[in-house]
Every structure is written in structure tokens, then in C-alpha cells.
Design an enzyme around this catalytic site. Structure first.
Site, PDB file in Angstrom:
ATOM      1  N   GLY A  31       0.614  -1.339  -0.089  1.00 16.04           N
ATOM      2  CA  GLY A  31      -0.104   0.077  -0.062  1.00 16.04           C
ATOM      3  C   GLY A  31       0.828   1.329  -0.132  1.00 16.04           C
ATOM      4  N   ARG A 118      -7.102   2.237  18.536  1.00 15.02           N
ATOM      5  CA  ARG A 118      -6.447   3.570  19.100  1.00 15.02           C
ATOM      6  C   ARG A 118      -7.016   4.030  20.376  1.00 15.02           C
ATOM      7  NH1 ARG A 118      -6.415   6.598  13.434  1.00 15.02           N
ATOM      8  NH2 ARG A 118      -4.621   5.552  12.684  1.00 15.02           N
ATOM      9  N   CYS A 148      -2.765  10.246  11.349  1.00 20.25           N
ATOM     10  CA  CYS A 148      -1.732  11.028  10.572  1.00 20.25           C
ATOM     11  C   CYS A 148      -1.941  12.431  10.856  1.00 20.25           C
ATOM     12  CB  CYS A 148      -1.655  10.569   9.111  1.00 20.25           C
ATOM     13  SG  CYS A 148      -3.193  10.656   8.062  1.00 20.25           S
ATOM     14  N   GLN A 175      -5.312  18.569   4.472  1.00 20.68           N
ATOM     15  CA  GLN A 175      -4.796  17.395   4.504  1.00 20.68           C
ATOM     16  C   GLN A 175      -4.681  16.585   2.834  1.00 20.68           C
ATOM     17  OE1 GLN A 175      -7.665  16.231   7.943  1.00 20.68           O
ATOM     18  NE2 GLN A 175      -6.837  14.462   6.767  1.00 20.68           N
ATOM     19  N   SER A 178      -2.947  11.448  -0.265  1.00 16.20           N
ATOM     20  CA  SER A 178      -2.326  10.372   0.337  1.00 16.20           C
ATOM     21  C   SER A 178      -3.079   9.716   1.578  1.00 16.20           C
ATOM     22  CB  SER A 178      -0.807  10.359   0.243  1.00 16.20           C
ATOM     23  OG  SER A 178      -0.395  11.333   1.031  1.00 16.20           O
ATOM     24  N   LYS A 249     -10.825  12.178  15.907  1.00  9.70           N
ATOM     25  CA  LYS A 249      -9.720  11.434  16.099  1.00  9.70           C
ATOM     26  C   LYS A 249      -8.803  12.599  16.487  1.00  9.70           C
ATOM     27  CE  LYS A 249     -10.085   7.997  12.712  1.00  9.70           C
ATOM     28  NZ  LYS A 249      -9.573   7.425  11.210  1.00  9.70           N
ATOM     29  N   HIS A 278       0.592  16.709   5.389  1.00  7.33           N
ATOM     30  CA  HIS A 278      -0.595  17.473   5.937  1.00  7.33           C
ATOM     31  C   HIS A 278      -0.015  18.707   6.560  1.00  7.33           C
ATOM     32  CE1 HIS A 278      -2.990  13.886   5.273  1.00  7.33           C
ATOM     33  NE2 HIS A 278      -3.064  13.577   6.274  1.00  7.33           N
ATOM     34  N   ASN A 351       2.711  12.831   5.911  1.00  5.52           N
ATOM     35  CA  ASN A 351       1.776  11.787   6.435  1.00  5.52           C
ATOM     36  C   ASN A 351       1.886  10.582   5.995  1.00  5.52           C
ATOM     37  OD1 ASN A 351       0.892  13.234   3.654  1.00  5.52           O
ATOM     38  ND2 ASN A 351      -0.491  11.530   3.936  1.00  5.52           N
TER      39      ASN A 351
END
Lengths: 374, 374
Positions: A31, A118, A148, A175, A178, A249, A278, A351
């Protein structure tokens, strides 16, 4: 830690002087983050014995290079974790949710870059420059790597919190594509290929949307609106109160990483037509009186932060200059004119590196050191 | 108001039924805002007698269409203001500083879209939906049109301030290239023509900068860094404390327009690769308790505001959808989880229309109505 006789050899069986070192699995090796991870593993001090590359069935059999050696990608299955000491996961939430416990059950310490664990109280959320000791407290055998967007500002804010006691954050993000993985990058390039060179677009409502539909048809986009010649105030999925998951988040993970359960946070997350890196406009309020000079000094002294702040000379961080670099870049430091004990800053970080692969590698190295010391 | 016998005829001498109506001069008719202005003057209810188009010597003699008629652009000189009732200025600060007082001395009411007079206590700063009465209080014969970034959020914030009493704003902007005028638009298109179709760019520090230098050479840019595949946290010039002039305009002009001298404001102004339409992430705090439902209702009822706020359906404002439209578009309404009496919103507005030409036209129409009533 694995037996050196089993795991101390390279993929090709050559002896590499890696006997006795921990075995690493990289899950999601093909990825966007995985690709950066292989580069990072090749550049950083090599603490690993065997490195196994793992991906979905679709990518299994691919040969990828890491540490200058070719490694065949294996299909994700319980058995690939046998003998693995540390398993990095750079995969979607649902893949991590299913497979991270499998890897942990087979004895690996999992460093997971998804959102699956998380906020689990039994899973530490670690930024090595900020809360490294948390990495040892992992009752589920899983350590989470932060989102990120949150990570982009943690090194800088950790340094300032250490000195002045952070109480509140108002954040707006810029942002990169990616952040939505390789499909995000591909889509942005596809869109730029359509709009680049057409000097009529971006001047009438819907003209960019129309041109993209014309040229790209119904090809799916990971973004809910055109990204080229646009900004899109949405990332993630809808949560209560109109918040996006990404915005929550930033709030929840900042609180957990910095250890400030009542930190006030409001974030607005916006996607911009940047490939990688970012940026965040941060309005940070502290318990104790802080000056820009003091903040600048603390940031200059922070090992993983670079201050670029001489706007008259064009010195401020931008994604195009920061991409591919490891540190967090901070500029546009200003004392708020009207809000007491408040500093404004503009932060840029890659990021895919500090925001994902680099921080994951740093956490994995903390664990490797612990296993080697043990 | 001018004598109908002198000023009631079209540029070409045809009788147009415009006798008795005020004469308008548009100074800067060939610029980015001026071009939009001619379109707006052609679309809105026609309250004007003669319309004179004025520009620098370089553009004088050009023939432009307004209200379906061709008009020859005249060179800026004191005499062009003779008999003019209202003079709109869409020119750089220093041109307005020199010429607006000249026009006022010749009897015209000046509506100036530069920064030259906005903070002058003898010059009102007007948004017709917010403080229309101020337009009559113009001791210097000059009315200022606000900065486009400030103006983007004024209609929405004016409506909320009216109900709940605004006390504080934290703002991050996503500003379009056309905020830097036609050179900004041209530069963004030039840059997009270079990067569009190159799927390698934006992944290594400086690669976008290098590609632009390669292809565009030393062609000057109004931006201090690449804008394509980038965001640039700088607009305007350096002021004390590291603030940009643009950021201080957002603070000072918001206070003046809303009539809140102690309004707390921190702004971070960032340029993004969008042709036209500014966006703002706004964190707004009020004196009185406010809910998202109440805020939404007030915004829906505001005549010049459109609420687009159903993110699950992809309903939020973006520049690509908003460009070319007159209203302010508001979405992403959220109640702050941690800051009391605080609402988060994302605002988009066409910086050449409501952010510049449209608001200028609206102010000029207020003056025209006043002159016609008198």
C-alpha cells in the site's frame, strides 16, 4: 523473541549477520504507507533479523525490495505470524480489527496504524518523542500508531505542552490526498491530468465536476467532491453532531497521547489537492504564560522539529518543500493578539512518514530494543 | 447627482431611458474584479445612467461590453470623474490612495475595494446585509469595501451576531489564487499546466519547485512558493509579531464591520490551488448560549446565506460548486464539544463576487438609491 536458527537468515537464505535480531512482519507492504515503510526500513539503522512482507491475496507473490534485498510478498494468514516478534499493520481498520489479535495471539507485538484500536484503554497510542514509556504497557499485545493528522502536530505540541501545559487547541487541517491511501493519490493525479492545461476551469459552479465526469466517467473517487482546483471539508465518516470521524480522532487521540483527558479540542478537517504532507493551522492555549520567543526556543530544541519562520524571506513550511522529510516543520509562530497564553503556528509533516510509516517504525524499534534487552 | 442632460445618455449617445439616473465610473475595469464587475452590472437591476470604464494607460482604448453595450475604456485622470456620481475603485492600494480623493473632490462618492481607507475612522466599511446605515456616514466621500477574506464570512457571522452576540473568532482560510488578481489566476493555470499529467511530482521535497523552474523559468509569481500541489501559509505583507497583513485585516475589519471593538480574533491565512472562491474554517464564540439548530435556522433565514449541510449526502460547500454564485454558502455546522457557546462552521464565498465586485455593486446601489431619493 524468535530463535536465531529459524529467523536469523535473509529471505533468500543468505546469512546476513542478523542472527539474534527480532523478526519483523510488514502487513500491507504494497500500500501507500507500506511502500514508504520499505524505504524507511532500508534507510534506518537495521535492527531487524528477517523481514517478512505480507499483503492481501491480490498482491501475494509480488517481489519487493527492502534493505537492498528482494523479498516475496506472502498472503495474509495466521501462519505468517509464526516466529514473528513485531508485526506492523498498515491496512484498513477492518483488516487490522480481524488480524492484529491473530498476530498478537501468535506471539507478535503488533504496531497497528489503523484506527481499530487507538481508543482501546488496553492499547497504548504512542509517539516516541512524546510518550515512549507507554509502548511497554500493552496488555493486548497491540500498540497503536496515531492518525496521521493528529501525528502531524504531536511532536511540536508535545514539546510545548512539556513546558507550558496545553489546555486547548483549535485546529484546521489541509490534508493531502495520500491520507486516503494510494487510491487518493491516483485520483488526484487523474484529476490534475484533466484540469491541468485547461485555463477555463474553476470559474463557474460545477465546471470542474463536469470536466472530471466527462473525462474520468464514473471512475470511483475516495473523495466526496472534486479535489483538483478545490478543497473538500470532509474526511472520514459521519459521527454524532455533524463531526467527521477524522475531526474526533484529532480530539480524542491528542488527549490520549498527551495525557490530558480534559484537553479542549475543536478541529475542522479539510482535504486539499496536495499529494503528500498534511498541514495544520493550530491555535494552542496553555496553562502558563508563553511568549513566541520561548515557544520558538522549545521547538528549535525539540529533536524532531524544524522551525522555518522568516516569512519576509519566504521561510515557512509548505507541503511541496516538506514532503519526503522526517521531521515536523513549524512556522508562522505568532502570539495571539486577543487570546491570553495562546500561540498560533502552522505545522507541516509528511503524512506517510512521521504521520504513518516513520512513527510506526520508531515504535517497532522501541519494542525491538526492549526485546533485545530482555 | 449629475444633470440628466449631461449624463443620461449611453456611451454611444443613444438614448437608453436612463435619464435622471446616477453616473457610475468603474475604475480598474480590466482587472480580475473589474471583469466580474461588468458581468454583475449587466445582470443586476440597472440603476445607472452612464457607466464609464476607467483603467491605466496600458488598457485605455480597450472596448468592453457592459449591459450589452460596448464601452471604450478611458485612461485614469482627474477629468474622467467630472459629472460622476459614484466611482467604484478596483485597483491596488496605492492607486486608490492617490485617486479616490481626487474622485471624491470632483463630487463622486467613491466605493473603494482596496485596503487604502478601510481602517480610516472617517471611512465606513460596509456590508449591505450587515451595516447598511454606515454607508451614509462618509465624511471623506469614500466608502470602503472589505477585504475579500473578511467579507466571505460577514453575512453569516452578522446573522449569528445579531442573535447571540459574537465575542471571539478563530479562523483558518483556504484562499483562492484570484485573491491575488489576474496575475494570481494566470500563475495558477501556468503551474497546473506544468504539473497536470506528471504523476511523479509532489512526492519529494522541492520536486514541484524544480519542475516549475524548469518549465516556467524565472517568470514572476505573485505567490512566495509553488501553489500547484501545495498550500502556502502566506498572503499579504509582513506586520509586527509575524502576522501577515491579510490576517490583521480579518481581525480589524471584522471588528469594524460588526461594530465589536473588542472582538477577539486570531486568523491564519493560507493560499490554496483554487482559482476563485475563498473558504474559511470558523470557530465562533458567542455571549449567549447557542445551539446548532438555532444557528442553522438563523443562517437559513439570512437572505444572502445558503446552508448546505448534510455531509452524509455529500452536502457541504466547496469552492468548485460555489464559484460564480452570489450568496455565502455555509456548512459543516457543529457545536463545539469542549468550548462553551461555540459553533464551528465552514464558509465558502466567491471572492470576486460577494468578496469584491458584488459587495461593491451593492454599496454603490445603496448610494444610488440615496442620491435618487434625495
Amino acid at each position: 523473541m524468535s530463535e536465531p536458527t529459524t529467523h536469523g537468515a535473509g529471505q533468500d537464505g543468505r546469512r546476513t549477520g542478523r542472527e539474534g535480531r527480532p523478526t519483523l512482519a510488514v502487513v500491507g507492504a504494497t500500500g501507500a504507507v507500506g511502500t514508504v515503510m520499505l524505504g524507511i526500513l532500508s534507510q534506518r539503522e537495521d535492527v531487524w533479523g528477517e523481514i517478512r512482507l505480507v499483503a492481501s491475496a491480490r498482491s501475494a507473490g509480488t517481489r519487493l525490495r527492502v534493505r537492498g534485498e528482494e523479498v516475496v510478498v506472502q498472503e495474509l494468514a495466521a501462519e505468517v505470524f509464526d516466529g514473528v516478534d513485531v508485526a506492523m499493520f498498515d491496512v484498513p481498520d477492518e483488516v487490522s480489527a480481524q488480524w492484529a489479535p491473530v498476530a498478537a495471539a501468535r506471539g507478535a507485538v503488533v504496531v497497528d496504524n489503523s484506527g481499530a484500536f487507538r481508543m482501546d484503554p488496553d492499547v497504548p497510542l504512542v509517539v516516541p518523542e512524546v510518550n515512549p514509556a507507554q509502548a511497554r504497557n500493552r496488555p493486548r499485545g497491540i500498540i497503536s500508531n496515531p492518525n496521521c493528522t493528529t501525528l502531524t502536530m504531536m511532536d511540536a505540541l508535545g514539546a510545548l505542552h512539556h513546558g507550558w501545559g496545553l489546555t486547548a487547541l483549535v485546529v484546521a487541517s489541509y490534508q493531502a490526498a495520500s491520507g486516503a491511501g494510494q487510491p487518493g493519490v491516483d485520483r488526484l493525479y487523474d484529476e490534475l491530468a484533466v484540469v491541468g492545461g485547461d485555463r477555463s476551469l474553476g470559474q463557474r459552479s460545477g465546471d470542474v465536476r463536469g470536466a472530471l465526469e466527462d473525462k474520468l466517467g464514473s471512475a470511483p473517487s475516495p473523495f466526496p467532491a472534486p479535489l483538483a482546483l478545490n478543497v473538500v471539508p470532509w474526511a472520514g465518516s459521519l459521527r454524532d453532531g455533524g463531526w467527521s470521524s477524522e475531526e474526533l480522532k484529532v480530539r480524542d487521540e491528542s488527549r490520549k497521547i498527551l495525557g490530558i483527558p480534559d484537553l479542549k479540542v475543536s478541529a475542522t478537517c479539510v482535504r486539499v489537492p496536495v499529494v503528500t504532507t498534511h498541514s495544520l493551522a493550530v491555535h494552542a492555549t496553555f496553562q502558563r504564560s508563553i511568549t513566541v520567543a520561548e515557544a520558538r526556543q522549545a521547538l528549535v530544541e525539540a529533536p524532531s522539529v524544524v522551525v522555518l519562520d522568516d516569512p519576509e524571506q519566504g521561510d515557512f513550511p509548505t507541503p511541496a518543500d516538506v514532503v519526503g522529510a522526517d521531521p515536523t516543520f513549524v512556522g508562522r509562530l505568532r502570539q495571539s493578539k486577543d487570546f491570553p497564553d495562546t500561540i498560533e503556528l502552522f505545522v507541516c509533516g509528511d503524512n506517510l512518514r512521521k504521520g504513518a510509516a516513520l512513527n510506526t517504525a520508531q515504535i517497532a524499534e522501541l519494542v525491538a530494543a526492549e526485546l533485545t534487552d530482555a
